[in-house]
Scaffold this motif. Structure first.
Motif, PDB file in Angstrom:
ATOM      1  N   ARG A 120      30.297  43.832  49.362  1.00 32.94           N
ATOM      2  CA  ARG A 120      30.640  43.070  50.560  1.00 32.94           C
ATOM      3  C   ARG A 120      32.029  42.453  50.440  1.00 32.94           C
ATOM      4  NH1 ARG A 120      25.223  39.539  50.712  1.00 32.94           N
ATOM      5  NH2 ARG A 120      25.621  39.760  48.484  1.00 32.94           N
ATOM      6  N   THR A 121      32.461  42.213  49.218  1.00 26.18           N
ATOM      7  CA  THR A 121      33.805  41.689  48.977  1.00 26.18           C
ATOM      8  C   THR A 121      34.748  42.867  48.724  1.00 26.18           C
ATOM      9  OG1 THR A 121      32.868  39.704  47.965  1.00 26.18           O
ATOM     10  CG2 THR A 121      35.196  40.169  47.528  1.00 26.18           C
ATOM     11  N   PRO A 122      35.843  42.998  49.472  1.00 23.14           N
ATOM     12  CA  PRO A 122      36.742  44.151  49.306  1.00 23.14           C
ATOM     13  C   PRO A 122      37.506  44.073  47.986  1.00 23.14           C
ATOM     14  CG  PRO A 122      37.687  42.575  50.841  1.00 23.14           C
ATOM     15  CD  PRO A 122      36.301  42.087  50.552  1.00 23.14           C
ATOM     16  N   TRP A 123      37.986  45.227  47.549  1.00 26.39           N
ATOM     17  CA  TRP A 123      38.799  45.288  46.338  1.00 26.39           C
ATOM     18  C   TRP A 123      40.133  44.585  46.578  1.00 26.39           C
ATOM     19  CZ3 TRP A 123      37.139  47.123  41.730  1.00 26.39           C
ATOM     20  CH2 TRP A 123      35.988  47.914  41.733  1.00 26.39           C
ATOM     21  N   ARG A 124      40.574  43.842  45.593  1.00 27.17           N
ATOM     22  CA  ARG A 124      41.901  43.237  45.681  1.00 27.17           C
ATOM     23  C   ARG A 124      42.978  44.287  45.461  1.00 27.17           C
ATOM     24  NH1 ARG A 124      43.173  37.971  42.153  1.00 27.17           N
ATOM     25  NH2 ARG A 124      41.679  37.161  43.683  1.00 27.17           N
ATOM     26  N   ASP A 125      42.766  45.155  44.491  1.00 27.55           N
ATOM     27  CA  ASP A 125      43.731  46.226  44.221  1.00 27.55           C
ATOM     28  C   ASP A 125      42.961  47.384  43.595  1.00 27.55           C
ATOM     29  OD1 ASP A 125      45.774  47.927  43.433  1.00 27.55           O
ATOM     30  OD2 ASP A 125      47.132  46.286  42.881  1.00 27.55           O
ATOM     31  N   LEU A 126      42.475  48.298  44.456  1.00 28.14           N
ATOM     32  CA  LEU A 126      41.655  49.411  43.971  1.00 28.14           C
ATOM     33  C   LEU A 126      42.427  50.316  43.022  1.00 28.14           C
ATOM     34  CD1 LEU A 126      39.082  51.078  44.005  1.00 28.14           C
ATOM     35  CD2 LEU A 126      39.922  52.211  46.077  1.00 28.14           C
ATOM     36  N   LYS A 148      44.993  49.668  41.076  1.00 28.67           N
ATOM     37  CA  LYS A 148      45.227  49.033  39.776  1.00 28.67           C
ATOM     38  C   LYS A 148      43.946  48.998  38.955  1.00 28.67           C
ATOM     39  CE  LYS A 148      47.103  44.823  37.679  1.00 28.67           C
ATOM     40  NZ  LYS A 148      47.712  43.480  37.957  1.00 28.67           N
ATOM     41  N   SER A 149      42.826  48.718  39.608  1.00 29.12           N
ATOM     42  CA  SER A 149      41.541  48.700  38.897  1.00 29.12           C
ATOM     43  C   SER A 149      41.203  50.080  38.363  1.00 29.12           C
ATOM     44  CB  SER A 149      40.434  48.208  39.834  1.00 29.12           C
ATOM     45  OG  SER A 149      40.676  46.887  40.261  1.00 29.12           O
ATOM     46  N   ALA A 150      41.470  51.122  39.168  1.00 32.06           N
ATOM     47  CA  ALA A 150      41.202  52.486  38.726  1.00 32.06           C
ATOM     48  C   ALA A 150      42.104  52.861  37.560  1.00 32.06           C
ATOM     49  CB  ALA A 150      41.400  53.454  39.889  1.00 32.06           C
ATOM     50  N   ASN A 171      42.817  58.501  36.606  1.00 27.69           N
ATOM     51  CA  ASN A 171      42.896  57.423  37.581  1.00 27.69           C
ATOM     52  C   ASN A 171      42.395  57.877  38.959  1.00 27.69           C
ATOM     53  OD1 ASN A 171      45.318  59.056  37.600  1.00 27.69           O
ATOM     54  ND2 ASN A 171      46.163  57.609  39.083  1.00 27.69           N
ATOM     55  N   LEU A 172      42.603  59.168  39.302  1.00 31.83           N
ATOM     56  CA  LEU A 172      42.082  59.684  40.570  1.00 31.83           C
ATOM     57  C   LEU A 172      40.555  59.758  40.542  1.00 31.83           C
ATOM     58  CD1 LEU A 172      44.635  62.566  41.303  1.00 31.83           C
ATOM     59  CD2 LEU A 172      44.617  60.224  42.212  1.00 31.83           C
ATOM     60  N   LEU A 173      40.017  60.117  39.376  1.00 26.85           N
ATOM     61  CA  LEU A 173      38.565  60.158  39.237  1.00 26.85           C
ATOM     62  C   LEU A 173      37.971  58.767  39.444  1.00 26.85           C
ATOM     63  CD1 LEU A 173      36.529  62.075  36.577  1.00 26.85           C
ATOM     64  CD2 LEU A 173      36.074  59.657  36.965  1.00 26.85           C
ATOM     65  N   PHE A 174      38.596  57.757  38.827  1.00 22.59           N
ATOM     66  CA  PHE A 174      38.064  56.397  38.947  1.00 22.59           C
ATOM     67  C   PHE A 174      38.300  55.815  40.342  1.00 22.59           C
ATOM     68  CE2 PHE A 174      37.869  56.526  34.323  1.00 22.59           C
ATOM     69  CZ  PHE A 174      36.665  55.875  34.113  1.00 22.59           C
TER      70      PHE A 174
END
Length: 265
Positions: free
Chosen positions: A184-190, A192-194, A171-174
């Motif tokens: 241009r659109t920010p991550w909603r939850d980086l 969680k996505s990782a 998860n740290l790698l991702f």
């Protein structure tokens, strides 16, 4: 759907004077240049559609992405059809002159020598030639065959890469990898996505739970045989006219082939 811009006008192949194209080689060179320009037009339109992909993704315009995918597929056919139509207008009765097309093919290979994607350009040429002649099979004198196409020819073996190391947790790698993507659109939850990406990768890397176990590691409930000594029940069965193990033999006769795997154990 966006219309194809016809950059290569058929009149551009018409010489200003008859002496401008007084040999077949001159005509072949002009046709080869025309086809190279047609491919450049196709490639430009393709890239224009592809450049819309990031915006489609960020705005979650999935229907727009599907329309773009269809347009990219149709684009190749439309540009080849335009090129064929223009060549027929210019060449007239010589549109299917194979000796002329041998010269066009040779001139085309020279024309695209400096192209970065000349292998794909050759495929474009062959598509036009095959459709014009209705080729079935291979016609190497008027097209480029597979043995002449090397997708990696002229490619630069040194690419621009970025290396990501696993520091003990996927998860740290991702997080590092996804964080480097510039949207241009920010991550909603980086995070969680990782974590989701890491879980998907881990599920593919994890060996199956039953890896290495034999298919017949357990006895079959339907077709089991035993080497145990006869019991009183077996002797009773023999007394009534049924030999020991008769039930198994009867099962084999009624269902041939269903117990062969069990018998081999």
């Amino acid at each position: 759907m966006q219309r194809v811009r016809r950059r290569a006008d058929p009149q551009s192949l018409t010489p200003r004077t008859e002496s401008d194209l007084d040999t077949a080689n001159d005509l072949a060179t002009e046709c080869a240049r025309h086809l190279a320009e047609a491919f450049a037009g196709y490639n430009s339109d393709f890239r224009a559609i592809t450049r819309r992909a990031p915006q489609r993704f960020e705005s979650r315009d999935w229907q727009g992405s599907q329309r773009d995918a269809v347009e990219r597929i149709d684009l190749y056919d439309r540009w080849t059809q335009v090129a064929i139509a223009e060549l027929k207008v210019r060449l007239g009765a010589r549109a299917q002159d194979r000796s002329l097309w041998v010269a066009i093919r040779n001139a085309f290979e020279i024309e695209i020598a400096g192209f970065s994607d000349k292998e794909f350009t050759k495929t474009f040429f062959s598509s036009i030639s095959r459709r014009l002649f209705g080729t079935v099979g291979v016609a190497p004198e008027v097209e480029f065959v597979a043995t002449e196409l090397d997708p990696l020819a002229g490619s630069n073996p040194v690419g621009i890469t970025r290396r990501y190391e696993n520091r003990g947790a996927l998860n740290l790698l991702f997080e590092d990898l996804l964080g480097d993507l510039r949207f241009r659109t920010p991550w909603r939850d980086l995070e969680k996505s990782a974590a989701q990406s890491a879980a998907d990768v881990a599920s593919h890397l994890r060996p199956p739970a039953n890896a290495g176990r034999s298919r017949w590691s357990k006895s079959s409930p339907r077709c089991s045989t035993s080497s145990r000594a006869p019991t009183s029940s077996d002797e009773s069965a023999g007394a009534t006219g049924h030999a020991p193990g008769a039930g198994v033999e009867e099962h084999r006769e009624r269902h041939p082939g269903r117990c062969h795997d069990a018998d081999r154990r």
